[in-house]
Scaffold this motif. Structure first.
Motif, PDB file in Angstrom:
ATOM      1  N   GLY A  20       0.797  -1.214   0.000  1.00  0.00           N
ATOM      2  CA  GLY A  20       0.000   0.000   0.000  1.00  0.00           C
ATOM      3  C   GLY A  20       0.830   1.265   0.000  1.00  0.00           C
ATOM      4  O   GLY A  20       0.291   2.369   0.155  1.00  0.00           O
ATOM      5  N   ARG A  21       2.136   1.139  -0.211  1.00  0.00           N
ATOM      6  CA  ARG A  21       3.055   2.277  -0.190  1.00  0.00           C
ATOM      7  C   ARG A  21       3.501   2.632  -1.595  1.00  0.00           C
ATOM      8  O   ARG A  21       3.643   1.760  -2.441  1.00  0.00           O
ATOM      9  CB  ARG A  21       4.305   1.959   0.642  1.00  0.00           C
ATOM     10  CG  ARG A  21       4.036   1.720   2.120  1.00  0.00           C
ATOM     11  CD  ARG A  21       5.294   1.211   2.798  1.00  0.00           C
ATOM     12  NE  ARG A  21       5.117   1.047   4.228  1.00  0.00           N
ATOM     13  CZ  ARG A  21       5.445   1.958   5.128  1.00  0.00           C
ATOM     14  NH1 ARG A  21       5.997   3.089   4.752  1.00  0.00           N
ATOM     15  NH2 ARG A  21       5.256   1.747   6.423  1.00  0.00           N
ATOM     16  N   THR A  22       3.762   3.907  -1.784  1.00  0.00           N
ATOM     17  CA  THR A  22       4.394   4.358  -3.019  1.00  0.00           C
ATOM     18  C   THR A  22       5.860   4.607  -2.731  1.00  0.00           C
ATOM     19  O   THR A  22       6.196   5.408  -1.851  1.00  0.00           O
ATOM     20  CB  THR A  22       3.734   5.648  -3.529  1.00  0.00           C
ATOM     21  OG1 THR A  22       2.363   5.388  -3.807  1.00  0.00           O
ATOM     22  CG2 THR A  22       4.422   6.125  -4.800  1.00  0.00           C
ATOM     23  N   GLU A  23       6.738   3.903  -3.416  1.00  0.00           N
ATOM     24  CA  GLU A  23       8.180   4.045  -3.231  1.00  0.00           C
ATOM     25  C   GLU A  23       8.764   4.798  -4.424  1.00  0.00           C
ATOM     26  O   GLU A  23       8.448   4.493  -5.577  1.00  0.00           O
ATOM     27  CB  GLU A  23       8.845   2.673  -3.099  1.00  0.00           C
ATOM     28  CG  GLU A  23       8.297   1.812  -1.968  1.00  0.00           C
ATOM     29  CD  GLU A  23       8.634   2.343  -0.586  1.00  0.00           C
ATOM     30  OE1 GLU A  23       9.513   3.236  -0.491  1.00  0.00           O
ATOM     31  OE2 GLU A  23       8.037   1.871   0.399  1.00  0.00           O
ATOM     32  N   VAL A  24       9.606   5.772  -4.131  1.00  0.00           N
ATOM     33  CA  VAL A  24      10.182   6.619  -5.171  1.00  0.00           C
ATOM     34  C   VAL A  24      11.705   6.487  -5.151  1.00  0.00           C
ATOM     35  O   VAL A  24      12.329   6.565  -4.083  1.00  0.00           O
ATOM     36  CB  VAL A  24       9.787   8.100  -4.967  1.00  0.00           C
ATOM     37  CG1 VAL A  24      10.446   8.980  -6.030  1.00  0.00           C
ATOM     38  CG2 VAL A  24       8.270   8.249  -5.012  1.00  0.00           C
TER      39      VAL A  24
END
Length: 917
Positions: free
Chosen positions: A303-307
């Protein structure tokens, strides 16, 4: 006649209402007593802890009546228990139930209102058949919110063989009950009773998405000789009405979930040093959201957005094994980010989920940080399963979605618990993003967006309170750190000259909301005296550790206000404004608004909790420090209106005006008298009394004497009082100490013995008591203080008692550093026992040192990271004899402990048998 019938009916109604009111009053009174008794129980009981006097639990007599009372007694007992349970549930859900935190790891809170319902459920399960308890059982199935409490109640229902019980079973089975265990169990009970369910309803249950319900229904279907329902189709089940509605709710919580055509990839991030050597590597698998020259963004099943930013230069912490191979060395290094994107197979992720679910380890294996975070998330469905299953479901990949979602639903009692889990976890992630934007980046626009998202999609989750508060505050403080900012130290020095004292206080207090501090270790808290910077300092993605990106130093408004207890190296320590009670009105006006500060603290970074600090506690702390007591009492200000806050501030100002001419000592005495009048125990006043003793206030000893003689003072407190006498004036306890030489508590006996050894009392008895403590290793402070005082005494008997420590079977396993300090004192007194103690330990090549009892039986072991010989060699060199010339030379010549062992053995032997002159 009709008038008489009406009066009769009214009389019956009035009597019925009176009986109901009587039951409610009785239940309320019984619950109040039960709560008080439960919350007054000691958490830890020892041999001399008195048995608490408690009455029978409120359910005892009603259950007895249900089992064997007269019909009207049984009816009344059931009605009373329903009232009792209903009121307990109302107290808990309405948040009016009394509770207390337990002192144990993972113990959580003790809530008697919840405990009562659990214990009644357990008692119902253990009792025999009770047909008249059916209304109580029904209450649980219709009202109880804790699913764990229902299986015992289902067991109680299984013992009742009446038509009403059969009707309840059929109702629970065909509805079916939202608790899957209850629904499946009810079907099993119908089958056990040779009962039946309507064929059409049973056929539907044979295809239910929950395996337990489906399997129970198929067994009953065969028993009823109904038509073969056909094989179960998971793809159809995942599109059934209950699952469809569940997935609509679930997907509504995931606005950031990528579309069905998003590419599934693995992103590998490498940190390269200046020589292009890889220092760290990490992988993230998920759906590609954005891929550009300077940025890669992926949405993970967590559920995380990793950049990741290819080519970015950054400074990171890096750990490598130390040169001796015994530990790790952590340092900061400059690296360049290298990013690679490769296609990934979603089938691999599905199989991984299936394997962990089969092993019943999904809750740990599929947690983002494995068992570290998994221990706080339970073994039910995980975010990984929910996100992966939701994406597959929305993409129309029904069979694959079923492989993930159906076992995940089976891990919960009720389907809705999956949605609740996702709501709370996504609320946590939104909360982290909000805190990162606020405290790390000072990006109020992004923080406001996340705050509003939490309020809209994730109400009543962990960070909802902070989100509502920040959403209310942001519109009034959007110029923070731009127009409204902290000056550089030189600017503040110049500005102070142009401001009155009241204006200086106002300037600093209004800027407390800019205090941007970070936690430095765990567990712990933030350091409010930390340096402040004009630039955002950054914070980790989970709102834990600061990133130290600040460059331009500005003032810390708190230290400029109060002064500092610490200094940074050789830098001058801020003195503050030397505040007094005269300044309270200028301070107290800043208690009205409780601004959130961009300062986050936490217990452990792998636990989801984060705490956002605010200004009011700092202003109140400043005032309370001047007052010498908690004059502000802000703990009770949570729901006060603006008018009520003004009255509180007026009260504080009035108190300050009345006490403005009093000294610190006078304020301390006044506060102490108030605390004593309120029944404070020793632990509450110990710090204040110590402050008075530091000010040479001999009257404080009278208070200590009263506590020492008070029967309500426990052994822990009594030992603390005797130690205070030891620290400040042992002579004043010379006549008091003999009374406690026979105390049950070793701590009390030993403190009393130390007083007598210091003051010339019954020294023979005192020596024996301290020797017993040294031999038994009951308290570290006795090992050090007792040995030191006995050696100061200088008598042969004292030396003999000190020598008993060397017979202590557990002393070799002592790990606090006390052993080496005691041995140093023994060696300085000319005793050779320490050298004899260390010598055999240098021959132990293994890493375990057995611990034996008085019979010589091994009862445990101390385990060391290196060999026992190396461990104790290091202790000799660094703690026992670091100043001995020969040991210094050994350490210089042989840097590694393993190489020091032979030389140290020779040195120890020389000390045992010194050369004759």
């Amino acid at each position: 006649m009709s008038r008489l019938l009406g009066l009769f009916a009214l009389t019956l109604l009035c009597n019925s209402n009176a009986r109901a009111d009587d039951l409610k009053e009785r239940a309320a009174a019984d619950l109040k007593r039960f709560y008080q008794e439960r919350l007054s129980r000691p958490f830890i009981r020892i041999d001399d802890t008195p048995e608490p006097k408690v009455g029978p639990p409120p359910w005892a007599e009603p259950l007895k009546q249900l089992a064997g009372g007269k019909p009207e007694e049984r009816t009344r007992a059931a009605a009373y228990l329903r009232e009792l349970l209903d009121l307990a549930l109302a107290h808990e859900t309405g948040r009016t139930a009394p509770w207390r935190n337990t002192p144990f790891w993972g113990g959580g809170a003790e809530v008697p209102a919840r405990d009562l319902r659990k214990e009644v459920a357990d008692k119902l399960a253990k009792a025999g058949p009770m047909p008249d308890a059916l209304p109580v059982l029904r209450w649980y199935f219709e009202s109880e919110t804790v699913d764990d409490f229902l299986p015992p109640v289902l067991g109680a229902l299984g013992k009742v063989v009446t038509k009403d019980a059969d009707g309840l079973r059929a109702e629970l089975a065909t509805r079916p009950h939202t608790n899957g265990v209850v629904a499946a169990g009810a079907i099993d009970q119908v089958a056990a009773r040779k009962g039946s369910l309507p064929a059409d309803r049973l056929a539907a249950l044979c295809h239910h998405h929950r395996s337990a319900i489906r399997e129970a229904a198929r067994k009953l279907n065969a028993q009823q000789s109904e038509k073969d329902p056909g094989p179960f189709d998971p793809s159809n089940a995942v599109r059934s009405e209950p699952v469809r509605k569940l997935m609509e709710d679930l997907l509504a919580l995931m606005p950031g979930l990528p579309g069905p055509k998003a590419e599934f990839v693995t992103v590998t991030v490498r940190y390269l040093d200046d020589k292009k050597v890889t220092k760290q590597t990490s992988d993230e698998t998920g759906w590609l959201v954005r891929r550009e020259k300077d940025v890669v963004e992926v949405y993970t099943p967590y559920g995380r957005t990793e950049v990741a930013r290819p080519g970015e230069r950054k400074r990171v912490e890096h750990s490598e094994k130390s040169a001796d191979g015994k530990g790790w060395v952590t340092s900061e290094i400059d690296v360049t980010v290298d990013v690679a994107v490769a296609p990934a197979k979603i089938e691999d992720s599905i199989k991984e989920v299936e394997e962990t679910r089969k092993k019943d380890t999904a809750g740990l294996d599929l947690s983002r940080r494995g068992p570290l975070t998994g221990q706080f998330e339970g073994r039910g469905a995980t975010m990984y399963e929910a996100v992966l299953g939701a994406w597959l479901y929305r993409a129309g990949r029904n069979s694959e979605a079923a492989r993930i979602l159906l076992p995940a639903l089976d891990s919960h009692y009720a389907d809705g618990q999956l949605t609740e889990m996702v709501r709370h976890r996504l609320g946590d992630l939104a909360g982290y993003r909000m805190l990162v934007a606020f405290a790390g980046d000072r990006d109020y626009a992004t923080a406001l967006t996340q705050a509003r998202l939490i309020d809209r999609l994730y109400p009543d989750t962990r960070f909802h309170r902070y989100a509502k508060g920040l959403a209310d505050q942001f519109p009034r403080r959007m110029d923070d750190f731009t127009k409204f900012k902290l000056p550089a130290p030189g600017e503040w020095a110049d500005l102070k000259k142009t401001l009155t004292r009241e204006q200086q206080i106002d300037f600093l207090c209004t800027r407390l909301r800019l205090l941007n501090c970070f936690q430095m270790g765990q567990p712990g808290g933030y350091y409010p005296e930390a340096k402040q910077y004009a630039e955002p300092c950054g914070i980790a993605d989970d709102a834990s550790w600061g990133q130290r990106k600040g460059k331009t130093e500005v003032i810390n408004p708190l230290t400029e206000l109060n002064g500092s207890l610490n200094s940074y190296g050789d830098e001058p320590r801020p003195r503050g404004l030397d505040l007094t009670l005269k300044d309270v009105p200028a301070l107290s006006r800043h208690l009205r608004d409780d601004w959130y500060m961009p300062t986050v603290c936490f217990w452990r970074d792998f636990h989801p909790d984060r705490h956002l600090a605010s200004t009011r506690p700092h202003v109140a702390g400043t005032i309370n420090g001047l007052a010498g007591k908690d004059v502000c009492q802000i703990d009770r200000w949570g729901k006060l209106t603006a008018a009520e806050l003004d009255k509180e501030i007026e009260r504080i100002n009035r108190w300050a005006a009345e006490h403005v001419g009093k000294t610190k000592v006078e304020l301390n005495w006044e506060a102490l008298k108030e605390e004593l009048a309120a029944g404070a125990d020793w632990n509450r006043v110990a710090g204040r009394i110590e402050g008075l003793l530091n000010e040479k206030q001999v009257a404080a000893y009278d208070v200590m004497r009263r506590f020492l003689k008070d029967a309500k003072t426990d052994d822990y407190e009594r030992a603390s009082i005797l130690r205070a006498y030891l620290k400040y004036d042992a002579g004043r306890a010379k006549d008091l100490a003999p009374e406690f030489l026979g105390a049950k508590s070793p701590a009390v006996r030993q403190a009393a013995a130390l007083i007598l050894l210091n003051t010339g009392g019954n020294r023979e008895r005192a020596r024996a008591i301290l020797g017993d403590g040294l031999a038994a290793d009951e308290l570290d402070w006795v090992l050090l203080s007792g040995a030191e005082e006995l050696l100061k005494d200088g008598s042969e008997e004292s030396r003999r008692q000190v020598a008993r420590v060397f017979s202590n079977r557990r002393f070799a396993a002592e790990g606090s550093g006390t052993r080496a300090r005691v041995f140093r004192r023994c060696a300085a007194a000319g005793m050779t026992d320490p050298y004899q103690f260390y010598l055999p330990l240098l021959d132990v090549a293994g890493t375990e040192l057995p611990i034996k009892n008085e019979k010589g039986e091994v009862v445990g072991a101390s385990t060391y990271s290196s060999s026992v010989a190396e461990t104790f060699a290091e202790e000799i060199v660094t703690e026992f004899a670091p100043d001995d010339p020969a040991v210094k030379e050994i350490s210089r010549k042989f840097p590694k402990p393993a190489d020091q062992v032979p030389a140290l053995k020779a040195w120890l032997k020389s000390r045992l048998d010194p050369p004759k002159k």
